[in-house]
Design a protein around this motif. Structure first.
Motif, PDB file in Angstrom:
ATOM      1  N   ALA A   1       0.828  -1.210   0.000  1.00 34.00           N
ATOM      2  CA  ALA A   1       0.000   0.000   0.000  1.00 34.00           C
ATOM      3  C   ALA A   1       0.860   1.257   0.000  1.00 34.00           C
ATOM      4  N   VAL A   2       1.975   1.224   0.725  1.00 33.82           N
ATOM      5  CA  VAL A   2       2.877   2.384   0.754  1.00 33.82           C
ATOM      6  C   VAL A   2       3.473   2.620  -0.633  1.00 33.82           C
ATOM      7  N   LEU A   3       3.906   1.547  -1.294  1.00 23.52           N
ATOM      8  CA  LEU A   3       4.477   1.703  -2.632  1.00 23.52           C
ATOM      9  C   LEU A   3       3.438   2.250  -3.600  1.00 23.52           C
ATOM     10  N   ALA A   4       2.202   1.762  -3.504  1.00 22.86           N
ATOM     11  CA  ALA A   4       1.147   2.237  -4.393  1.00 22.86           C
ATOM     12  C   ALA A   4       0.851   3.717  -4.170  1.00 22.86           C
ATOM     13  N   ALA A   5       0.997   4.179  -2.928  1.00 22.26           N
ATOM     14  CA  ALA A   5       0.705   5.580  -2.609  1.00 22.26           C
ATOM     15  C   ALA A   5       1.866   6.505  -2.926  1.00 22.26           C
ATOM     16  N   SER A   6       3.012   5.959  -3.272  1.00 22.39           N
ATOM     17  CA  SER A   6       4.219   6.781  -3.417  1.00 22.39           C
ATOM     18  C   SER A   6       4.279   7.554  -4.727  1.00 22.39           C
ATOM     19  N   GLY A   7       3.538   7.138  -5.728  1.00 25.24           N
ATOM     20  CA  GLY A   7       3.652   7.796  -7.021  1.00 25.24           C
ATOM     21  C   GLY A   7       4.916   7.420  -7.764  1.00 25.24           C
ATOM     22  N   ALA A   8       5.548   6.306  -7.379  1.00 22.66           N
ATOM     23  CA  ALA A   8       6.757   5.852  -8.061  1.00 22.66           C
ATOM     24  C   ALA A   8       6.426   5.415  -9.482  1.00 22.66           C
ATOM     25  N   PRO A   9       7.385   5.479 -10.396  1.00 23.36           N
ATOM     26  CA  PRO A   9       7.124   5.086 -11.787  1.00 23.36           C
ATOM     27  C   PRO A   9       6.834   3.595 -11.912  1.00 23.36           C
ATOM     28  N   GLY A  10       6.295   3.199 -13.065  1.00 29.03           N
ATOM     29  CA  GLY A  10       5.868   1.824 -13.277  1.00 29.03           C
ATOM     30  C   GLY A  10       6.985   0.797 -13.167  1.00 29.03           C
ATOM     31  N   ASP A  11       8.218   1.160 -13.542  1.00 32.03           N
ATOM     32  CA  ASP A  11       9.298   0.189 -13.451  1.00 32.03           C
ATOM     33  C   ASP A  11       9.664  -0.127 -12.003  1.00 32.03           C
ATOM     34  N   VAL A  12       9.210   0.720 -11.063  1.00 35.73           N
ATOM     35  CA  VAL A  12       9.424   0.464  -9.636  1.00 35.73           C
ATOM     36  C   VAL A  12       8.219  -0.249  -9.031  1.00 35.73           C
ATOM     37  N   THR A  13       7.016   0.224  -9.332  1.00 32.35           N
ATOM     38  CA  THR A  13       5.815  -0.392  -8.758  1.00 32.35           C
ATOM     39  C   THR A  13       5.615  -1.822  -9.244  1.00 32.35           C
ATOM     40  N   SER A  14       6.269  -2.191 -10.363  1.00 37.63           N
ATOM     41  CA  SER A  14       6.167  -3.569 -10.852  1.00 37.63           C
ATOM     42  C   SER A  14       7.124  -4.519 -10.138  1.00 37.63           C
ATOM     43  N   LEU A  15       8.040  -3.984  -9.330  1.00 38.66           N
ATOM     44  CA  LEU A  15       9.000  -4.818  -8.614  1.00 38.66           C
ATOM     45  C   LEU A  15       8.348  -5.459  -7.388  1.00 38.66           C
ATOM     46  N   PRO A  16       8.855  -6.607  -6.939  1.00 36.88           N
ATOM     47  CA  PRO A  16       8.342  -7.186  -5.693  1.00 36.88           C
ATOM     48  C   PRO A  16       8.680  -6.296  -4.498  1.00 36.88           C
ATOM     49  N   VAL A  17       7.777  -6.269  -3.529  1.00 32.12           N
ATOM     50  CA  VAL A  17       7.964  -5.464  -2.332  1.00 32.12           C
ATOM     51  C   VAL A  17       8.342  -6.393  -1.179  1.00 32.12           C
TER      52      VAL A  17
END
Length: 210
Positions: free
Chosen positions: A151-167
């Motif tokens: 949820a934190v990663l989704a709220a961060s506004g990071a680009p797609g190449d980051v949000t597609s990485l495993p958390v």
């Protein structure tokens, strides 16, 4: 009364074990992140909670995430969270959520009130914590109510190449960054190790039984 005393006793034991773990791990020398989390989908071992680790990575673009309603020693406060892209032991890239510290409540409402993390590659020392349960509350954009890493990663506004990485299934409480940010949040205080009142409550119930 005897049963109520027995109900309190294991809770005292759990608090005692947690206090011993904090005292053992909190001031230990840092070890590589990959020694604690061997793979992106690995859970944080119980004996690694509060253990300092070192990781090298890059904070994702998109800005920090505000953790709302987290008072610090009685002071109304928010925490500043940021996704750090790291490389695991197997060479795979993953995202580690870093709690960079706290600011007075209301800082998130002031332009420029949330300081940015350092740019480029950074060496981070931080203490590991298990993820929190997802919160049913929905915060404004860029804000959350729990340190639930996805949820934190989704709220961060990071680009797609980051949000597609495993958390990673844990987060880290910042100790230091090298190079440091121009402006940093306040360092979070050490956790308490008090045993609470469970032991005294247990004996009180047993006295009542007598």
């Amino acid at each position: 009364c005897g049963a109520r005393g027995r109900w309190q006793w294991p809770r005292h034991g759990a608090r005692s074990a947690e206090g011993a773990r904090i005292e053992s791990n909190y001031a230990a020398d840092p070890i590589p992140l990959s020694d604690v989390l061997t793979a992106p989908d690995a859970a944080l071992p119980d004996d690694a909670q509060w253990r300092p680790v070192e990781a090298v990575g890059t904070y994702a673009d998109g800005g920090s995430v505000v953790l709302r309603a987290r008072p610090v020693e009685g002071t109304p406060a928010v925490h500043v969270l940021a996704p750090l892209v790291v490389t695991m032991a197997d060479g795979a890239r993953a995202v580690l959520i870093v709690d960079r510290g706290w600011l007075p409540a209301g800082s998130e409402e002031v332009a420029g009130g949330i300081p940015d993390p350092p740019e480029g590659q950074v060496r981070v020392e931080a203490r590991m914590r298990p993820p929190e349960e997802p919160s049913p509350r929905v915060g404004p954009p860029g804000q959350v109510y729990a340190i639930d890493p996805p949820a934190v990663l989704a709220a961060s506004g990071a680009p797609g190449d980051v949000t597609s990485l495993p958390v990673l299934k844990a987060y880290a409480v910042l100790v230091s960054e090298n190079p440091p940010a121009a402006v940093s949040p306040e360092t979070l205080p050490a956790p308490g190790t008090g045993l609470g009142s469970n032991l005294s409550y247990a004996f009180q119930w047993w006295v009542f039984a007598l």
